[in-house]
Scaffold this motif. Structure first.
Motif, mmCIF file in Angstrom:
data_model
loop_
_atom_site.group_PDB
_atom_site.id
_atom_site.type_symbol
_atom_site.label_atom_id
_atom_site.label_comp_id
_atom_site.label_asym_id
_atom_site.label_seq_id
_atom_site.Cartn_x
_atom_site.Cartn_y
_atom_site.Cartn_z
ATOM 1 N N TRP A 28 0.859 -1.185 0.000
ATOM 2 C CA TRP A 28 0.000 0.000 0.000
ATOM 3 C C TRP A 28 0.893 1.232 0.000
ATOM 4 N N ARG A 29 0.423 2.270 -0.680
ATOM 5 C CA ARG A 29 1.184 3.517 -0.756
ATOM 6 C C ARG A 29 0.651 4.511 0.265
ATOM 7 N N GLU A 30 1.432 5.533 0.530
ATOM 8 C CA GLU A 30 1.022 6.582 1.467
ATOM 9 C C GLU A 30 -0.008 7.489 0.790
ATOM 10 N N LYS A 31 -1.253 7.432 1.244
ATOM 11 C CA LYS A 31 -2.317 8.283 0.693
ATOM 12 C C LYS A 31 -3.412 8.453 1.746
ATOM 13 N N ASN A 65 4.353 -1.130 3.268
ATOM 14 C CA ASN A 65 4.248 0.203 2.670
ATOM 15 C C ASN A 65 5.356 0.385 1.637
ATOM 16 N N GLU A 66 4.966 0.729 0.391
ATOM 17 C CA GLU A 66 5.929 0.954 -0.685
ATOM 18 C C GLU A 66 5.475 2.129 -1.541
ATOM 19 N N PRO A 67 6.408 2.848 -2.166
ATOM 20 C CA PRO A 67 6.020 3.944 -3.064
ATOM 21 C C PRO A 67 5.274 3.410 -4.290
ATOM 22 N N GLN A 68 4.410 4.256 -4.850
ATOM 23 C CA GLN A 68 3.598 3.846 -5.996
ATOM 24 C C GLN A 68 4.441 3.340 -7.165
ATOM 25 N N ILE A 71 5.698 -0.118 -6.572
ATOM 26 C CA ILE A 71 4.623 -1.110 -6.655
ATOM 27 C C ILE A 71 4.404 -1.533 -8.095
ATOM 28 N N SER A 84 -1.652 -5.466 -4.313
ATOM 29 C CA SER A 84 -1.652 -4.098 -3.831
ATOM 30 C C SER A 84 -3.079 -3.576 -3.770
ATOM 31 N N GLU A 167 3.993 13.623 -2.421
ATOM 32 C CA GLU A 167 2.768 13.127 -1.795
ATOM 33 C C GLU A 167 1.645 14.146 -1.985
#
Length: 246
Positions: A28-31, A65-68, A71, A84, A167
């Motif tokens: 999942w990405r940070e959002k 947690n990984e960057p888009q 992914i 994902s 972000e």
């Protein structure tokens, strides 16, 4: 000779079995507020929903947690046992991953603008007219999709484009500090971030009648994930009363 061949077949079968039994890695990405860290703790309404779906499906999962960009590079490079959450259905993504049924339906995007350009933006009768205004600067987060229709409109825009790999919260603050005049905003993002960052509250939300409908978000998995696993995930998704079925 045949003994070496037999040993090789058994070893390959054992490796395949171990891979099949291993928990899926679910990135999942940070959002925020979909998924994010708060004081080192992973939170977010979509992260919790995804965990519930995997648990209800009986599919072991390890959430990371990984960057888009990483992914989708992982999917493109054929990383196995990998999923994902939660993504729009786009042709280039369908080429490298398989999709679940929808787990969430977005509201339509809106325009978020600095006060000094609100009158100018509202003078445009539609999105096509807005994006033809060469005097305005549009902030765009590089590497994300705003949905196929908005992506196409942005690609053909005559606005000045400020494109940054940041972000969502950083792009909002750039607009608030005058680096761009407006951006397209996910309402869930806005409702969360305007409370978290007081400097954003001077920005103005503007609706356009021809804004594309909100898109549906899906769990995506690598091509090696068995069809039976995807079906279990789909059954768990359908069991949720608040989930769209198509």
């Amino acid at each position: 000779m045949w003994q070496k061949y037999l040993i090789g077949v058994i070893a390959a079968g054992s490796m395949a079995g171990a891979l099949a039994d291993a928990p899926l890695t679910v990135a999942w990405r940070e959002k925020p507020p979909y998924y994010y860290f708060e004081n080192g703790v992973a939170k977010g309404f979509m992260l919790e929903r995804a965990k519930q779906v995997f648990a209800a499906a009986g599919v072991p999962a390890r959430f990371v947690n990984e960057p888009q960009k990483r992914i989708w590079a992982n999917f493109s490079h054929g990383l196995q046992n990998y999923c994902s959450i939660s993504w729009y259905r786009l042709p280039e993504r369908e080429a490298v991953a398989q999709y679940s049924l929808p787990v969430h339906a977005d509201q339509p995007h809106a325009v978020l603008a600095v006060p000094s350009v609100v009158a100018r933006i509202k003078s445009h009768p539609n999105l096509k007219s807005l994006l033809a205004d060469k005097s305005l600067t549009l902030g765009v987060i590089d590497g994300v999709s705003y949905g196929p229709e908005l992506d196409a409109l942005i690609a053909g825009s005559e606005n000045r484009i400020m494109r940054r790999t940041v972000e969502t919260s950083a792009m909002f603050r750039m607009v608030a500090f005058g680096r761009a005049d407006f951006l397209f905003v996910d309402r869930e993002d806005w409702n969360y971030l305007r409370l978290k960052y007081p400097e954003l509250q001077m920005l103005v939300l503007i609706d356009f009648a021809d804004m594309p409908q909100g898109l549906k978000r899906h769990i995506v998995c690598s091509r090696d994930v068995p069809a039976e696993t995807m079906e279990r995930l789909n059954r768990a998704i359908l069991a949720r009363n608040d989930t769209p079925r198509r």
